[in-house]
Enzyme design. Sequence first.
Site, short mmCIF file in Angstrom:
data_model
loop_
_atom_site.label_atom_id
_atom_site.label_comp_id
_atom_site.label_asym_id
_atom_site.label_seq_id
_atom_site.Cartn_x
_atom_site.Cartn_y
_atom_site.Cartn_z
N ASP A 156 0.84 -1.19 0.00
CA ASP A 156 0.00 0.00 0.00
C ASP A 156 0.88 1.26 0.00
O ASP A 156 2.12 1.15 0.06
CB ASP A 156 -0.91 -0.06 1.24
N ASP A 217 -10.65 2.85 -3.34
CA ASP A 217 -11.10 1.62 -2.68
C ASP A 217 -12.56 1.31 -2.98
O ASP A 217 -13.40 2.21 -2.95
CB ASP A 217 -11.01 1.78 -1.15
C1 GLA Z 1 -6.02 1.16 1.65
C2 GLA Z 1 -6.15 0.12 0.55
C3 GLA Z 1 -7.23 -0.90 0.91
C4 GLA Z 1 -6.85 -1.56 2.22
C5 GLA Z 1 -6.65 -0.50 3.31
C6 GLA Z 1 -6.09 -1.10 4.58
O1 GLA Z 1 -7.13 1.95 1.78
O2 GLA Z 1 -6.47 0.71 -0.68
O3 GLA Z 1 -7.36 -1.87 -0.11
O4 GLA Z 1 -5.68 -2.32 2.05
O5 GLA Z 1 -5.74 0.51 2.90
O6 GLA Z 1 -5.88 -0.15 5.55
#
Ligand code: GLA
Length: 415
Positions: A156, A217
């Site tokens: 990430d 997301d």
């Molecule tokens: C980000 C990522 C998600 C998830 C969260 C975890 O938002 O895009 O897919 O992994 O972090 O905290």
Amino acid sequence: MLQQTVFLLALVAQGLTLENGLLRTPPMGWLAWERFRCNIHCDEDPKNCISERLFMEMADRLAQDGWRDLGYVYLNIDDCWIGGRDDKGRLVPDSKRFPRGIAFLADYAHSLGLKLGIYEDMGNMTCMGFPGTTLDTVELDAQTFAGWKVDMLKMDGCFSTSEERAQGYPKMSAALNATGRPIAFSCSWPAYEGGLPPKVNYTLLANICNLWRNYDDIQDSWNSVLSILDWFVKHQDILQPLAGPGHWNDPDMLLIGNFGLSFEESRSQMALWTMLAAPLFMSTDLRTITPQNMDILQNPLMIKINQDPLGIQGRRIYEDEYQIEVYKRPLTNEASALVFFSRRTDMPYHFHTSLAKLNFPRAKVYDAQNIFSGEIISGLWSENNFTVVINPSGVVMWYLNPVKNMDISETMYQL
Ligand code: GLA
């Protein structure tokens, strides 16, 4: 001298490219985040908290309920597993929730014919505030993951600068290569830079990552699915050519089996993600999933299309003022998949068209198999008009196989 230069160039190339030979087709599996988030309250919610138990139970389901045998082999941990770093600076999992450690979970997954994925963040902290991988810990963390026999890393990009990410992702890719263990590399880097060139260098990404999150997301709602689809379609001229064996766009997890999608919407996400050659990461409770949702996720022809070895991402090829869209994905052996998608919210819509109107070559004959009903239309000429009935927020999906290759002049000659 020349020999030395070639050797040096080879070394540089080795350091910069991800030559792991992995993910020749989009990865399939289960990822904890969308459904189970950062639930660390094991006292209150032992069945659903991010813990060894959750991953072992999902592993059992993947192995026993047909998922693994259809290709869903990745069991992927997301955020909130980290406990800290030990006195040598090595990452350690939360000792209450993962008492036997990550190597134990990897062994457990492997014993069932599965692969284990893990999550870290190129930055000071993960998005949920757990210790991240900083530039000085990249190599150590790569070695730690390889030592645990992890098979995939989702990296990430929270809590870092653009400059740190620009150094960190290529560095992690090289460090993973250097471990000698094939570890698929999922990079969230583009999603943190707006997802588009010139800010995102997709040529570089395809060299260092096996897949990448381009955009926001996913959340448990149809609106979220549509907003992601809209962004991918709006930029399809840029994004579609990027996908291919070993390097995939990732529009994020499948919501099927959760709370936000209706039956039609669930089928639509599955069909549209398949057209996008997307990774199929389920994020749902496989212990309680309904047979209806299992059917959507376990449709063999759908999976065959998603996993087509050519790895060509599909495109939206048609849209009209009645809120009907058509998507096409080219497949091996001159086959293709078509998705007729309705954004309407009134009633089943009768869409009249022909393959010729959808820019298929003239005077060809196809067999069309309906992916959900199994029904086959044989001997469909490009010029034949046909009607598909598409439910609101729903899809009709076809697998099209050419059966003859006669042009009109040949037909006339034979007559
Ligand atoms: C980000 C990522 C998600 C998830 C969260 C975890 O938002 O895009 O897919 O992994 O972090 O905290």
